[in-house]
Write a protein that holds these residues in place. Structure first.
Motif, mmCIF file in Angstrom:
data_model
loop_
_atom_site.group_PDB
_atom_site.id
_atom_site.type_symbol
_atom_site.label_atom_id
_atom_site.label_comp_id
_atom_site.label_asym_id
_atom_site.label_seq_id
_atom_site.Cartn_x
_atom_site.Cartn_y
_atom_site.Cartn_z
ATOM 1 N N ARG A 201 85.909 69.552 -8.403
ATOM 2 C CA ARG A 201 86.234 69.160 -9.658
ATOM 3 C C ARG A 201 87.329 70.039 -9.569
ATOM 4 O O ARG A 201 87.176 70.804 -10.695
ATOM 5 C CB ARG A 201 85.226 69.039 -10.636
ATOM 6 C CG ARG A 201 83.766 67.942 -10.424
ATOM 7 C CD ARG A 201 82.756 68.047 -11.198
ATOM 8 N NE ARG A 201 81.849 67.389 -10.833
ATOM 9 C CZ ARG A 201 80.313 68.048 -10.676
ATOM 10 N NH1 ARG A 201 79.806 68.844 -11.400
ATOM 11 N NH2 ARG A 201 79.696 66.988 -10.401
ATOM 12 N N LEU A 202 88.054 68.752 -10.683
ATOM 13 C CA LEU A 202 89.815 69.606 -11.538
ATOM 14 C C LEU A 202 89.406 69.293 -13.083
ATOM 15 O O LEU A 202 89.613 67.925 -12.770
ATOM 16 C CB LEU A 202 90.696 69.672 -10.378
ATOM 17 C CG LEU A 202 91.763 70.288 -11.122
ATOM 18 C CD1 LEU A 202 91.506 71.859 -11.010
ATOM 19 C CD2 LEU A 202 93.863 69.983 -10.793
ATOM 20 N N PRO A 203 89.293 69.227 -13.890
ATOM 21 C CA PRO A 203 90.054 68.441 -15.056
ATOM 22 C C PRO A 203 91.499 68.202 -15.362
ATOM 23 O O PRO A 203 92.914 68.419 -13.959
ATOM 24 C CB PRO A 203 89.989 68.869 -16.243
ATOM 25 C CG PRO A 203 89.223 70.864 -16.020
ATOM 26 C CD PRO A 203 89.719 70.510 -14.132
ATOM 27 N N ALA A 204 91.759 66.395 -15.613
ATOM 28 C CA ALA A 204 93.046 66.054 -15.609
ATOM 29 C C ALA A 204 94.168 67.471 -16.698
ATOM 30 O O ALA A 204 93.653 67.651 -17.148
ATOM 31 C CB ALA A 204 93.275 64.805 -16.395
ATOM 32 N N HIS A 205 95.669 67.500 -15.075
ATOM 33 C CA HIS A 205 96.415 68.276 -16.055
ATOM 34 C C HIS A 205 96.664 67.593 -17.238
ATOM 35 O O HIS A 205 96.951 66.448 -17.324
ATOM 36 C CB HIS A 205 98.205 67.896 -15.199
ATOM 37 C CG HIS A 205 98.744 68.300 -15.709
ATOM 38 N ND1 HIS A 205 99.940 67.991 -16.542
ATOM 39 C CD2 HIS A 205 99.382 69.489 -15.089
ATOM 40 C CE1 HIS A 205 100.857 68.925 -16.708
ATOM 41 N NE2 HIS A 205 100.749 69.480 -15.933
ATOM 42 N N THR B 253 94.320 74.245 0.847
ATOM 43 C CA THR B 253 92.908 74.345 0.180
ATOM 44 C C THR B 253 92.746 73.082 -0.951
ATOM 45 O O THR B 253 94.009 72.004 -1.114
ATOM 46 C CB THR B 253 93.562 75.187 -0.899
ATOM 47 O OG1 THR B 253 94.465 75.143 -2.002
ATOM 48 C CG2 THR B 253 93.086 76.966 0.071
ATOM 49 N N TRP B 254 91.734 73.166 -1.352
ATOM 50 C CA TRP B 254 91.466 71.641 -2.471
ATOM 51 C C TRP B 254 92.588 72.508 -3.530
ATOM 52 O O TRP B 254 93.368 71.260 -3.940
ATOM 53 C CB TRP B 254 90.440 72.099 -3.028
ATOM 54 C CG TRP B 254 89.610 71.282 -2.215
ATOM 55 C CD1 TRP B 254 88.909 72.278 -1.298
ATOM 56 C CD2 TRP B 254 89.170 69.995 -1.825
ATOM 57 N NE1 TRP B 254 87.618 70.754 -0.630
ATOM 58 C CE2 TRP B 254 88.593 69.927 -0.741
ATOM 59 C CE3 TRP B 254 90.140 69.012 -2.071
ATOM 60 C CZ2 TRP B 254 87.980 67.850 -0.210
ATOM 61 C CZ3 TRP B 254 89.486 67.722 -1.228
ATOM 62 C CH2 TRP B 254 88.916 67.420 -0.187
ATOM 63 N N GLN B 255 92.729 73.335 -4.050
ATOM 64 C CA GLN B 255 94.277 73.533 -4.794
ATOM 65 C C GLN B 255 95.217 72.872 -4.681
ATOM 66 O O GLN B 255 95.997 72.072 -5.460
ATOM 67 C CB GLN B 255 93.843 75.157 -5.333
ATOM 68 C CG GLN B 255 94.716 75.578 -7.063
ATOM 69 C CD GLN B 255 94.387 74.524 -7.597
ATOM 70 O OE1 GLN B 255 93.461 74.298 -8.354
ATOM 71 N NE2 GLN B 255 94.751 73.528 -9.003
#
Length: 284
Positions: free
Chosen positions: A10-14, A139-141
């Motif tokens: 998971r990644l928070p929105a920019h 990578t996912w990043q």
């Protein structure tokens, strides 16, 4: 489940996408056989950018778009959607708010509501060549950076302040606000407000409020008695809640609670929440 391996990141929105994107998820799944899922109607709309096996939309209960897809977008739905993933599914899923559709995809919400559409038909920049770049990323990043940079470049003008204000009032009330009372506060006619809202969001204010309310109520299923859930979320009675469950999720509350259907919020690890009150935007 045996024979299935999953990876979820998971990644928070920019910050530049705040209010337009609720969050981003990287998802990879390997299964012995294709897996079928049914997702209830909700307020977060998936933009699925795939770089694995094709993804099949088996049924759109209250709309259109059944078929096989690489990358796709699912508009604001008034009913559940059934899907079948391939044995090796990989994607970045971006969960848009209804306000984010016109700003990021460049089409009014009404053109994609109750529809599943190919991403390349909406935003060619996110089509096949973009999927290849996602597959090549190490990578996912790196994938998240590619996706969010692309979305930031696509961001257009803000939505109509009237529509944004009405959506905030609907969500902060948990879908319980009376639409006619909100319309009266704007000073515009009911027809004008409804038309503006539906053009941007895809559904009428009443239909959108019904989904907001059900989405909130569904969180309590399995934790509280149905009669208490109905009263807490402003349903006329338990039967009213049951009808909405069948309408928006395709099954009665007890079955939905036992099945633990995936939603956008479970993918993001969040729960539906209200907004902050603001004044009515001034008429031009």
């Amino acid at each position: 489940m045996t024979g299935v391996t999953r990876e979820l990141v998971r990644l928070p929105a920019h910050p530049g996408l705040r209010g337009l994107v609720a969050g981003v998820v990287g998802f990879r799944e390997h299964a012995v056989v294709p897996l079928e899922r049914r997702q209830p109607a909700g307020t977060l709309l998936p933009l699925v950018l795939s770089f694995g096996d094709p993804f099949e939309v088996v049924e759109v209960a209250a709309g259109q778009g059944a078929g096989t897809y690489g990358s796709f977008f699912s508009g604001f739905m008034p009913g559940p959607v059934s899907t079948r993933s391939g044995r090796s599914h990989a994607c970045v899923q971006v969960y848009l708010s209804p306000l984010g559709v016109s700003r990021l995809l460049g089409v009014p919400g009404r053109e994609v509501a109750a529809s599943v559409v190919k991403v390349e038909d909406l935003v060619p920049e996110l089509g096949t060549s973009f999927s290849e770049r996602l597959a090549e990323a190490a990578t996912w990043q790196e994938r998240f950076d590619l996706v969010q940079s692309a979305l930031l470049a696509l961001a257009g003008e803000p939505a109509d302040p009237l529509v944004s204000w009405l959506w905030e009032r609907i969500t902060e009330s948990g879908g319980r606000a009376r639409i006619r009372d909100l319309v009266a506060q704007t000073g515009w006619s009911h027809r004008h407000v409804t038309t503006a809202f539906q053009r941007t969001m895809g559904l009428t204010p009443k239909a959108a409020a019904g989904i907001v309310r059900f989405e909130r109520a569904a969180v309590d299923l399995g934790r509280l008695p149905l009669a208490e859930i109905a009263a807490r979320h402003g349903y006329a009675d338990q039967s009213h809640l049951t009808r909405d469950s069948v309408r928006f999720a395709g099954e009665p509350p007890a079955v939905l609670a036992a099945s633990r259907r995936p939603t956008a919020h479970t993918a993001l690890g969040t729960t539906p929440a209200g907004g902050r009150a603001r004044g009515v935007p001034a008429r031009a």
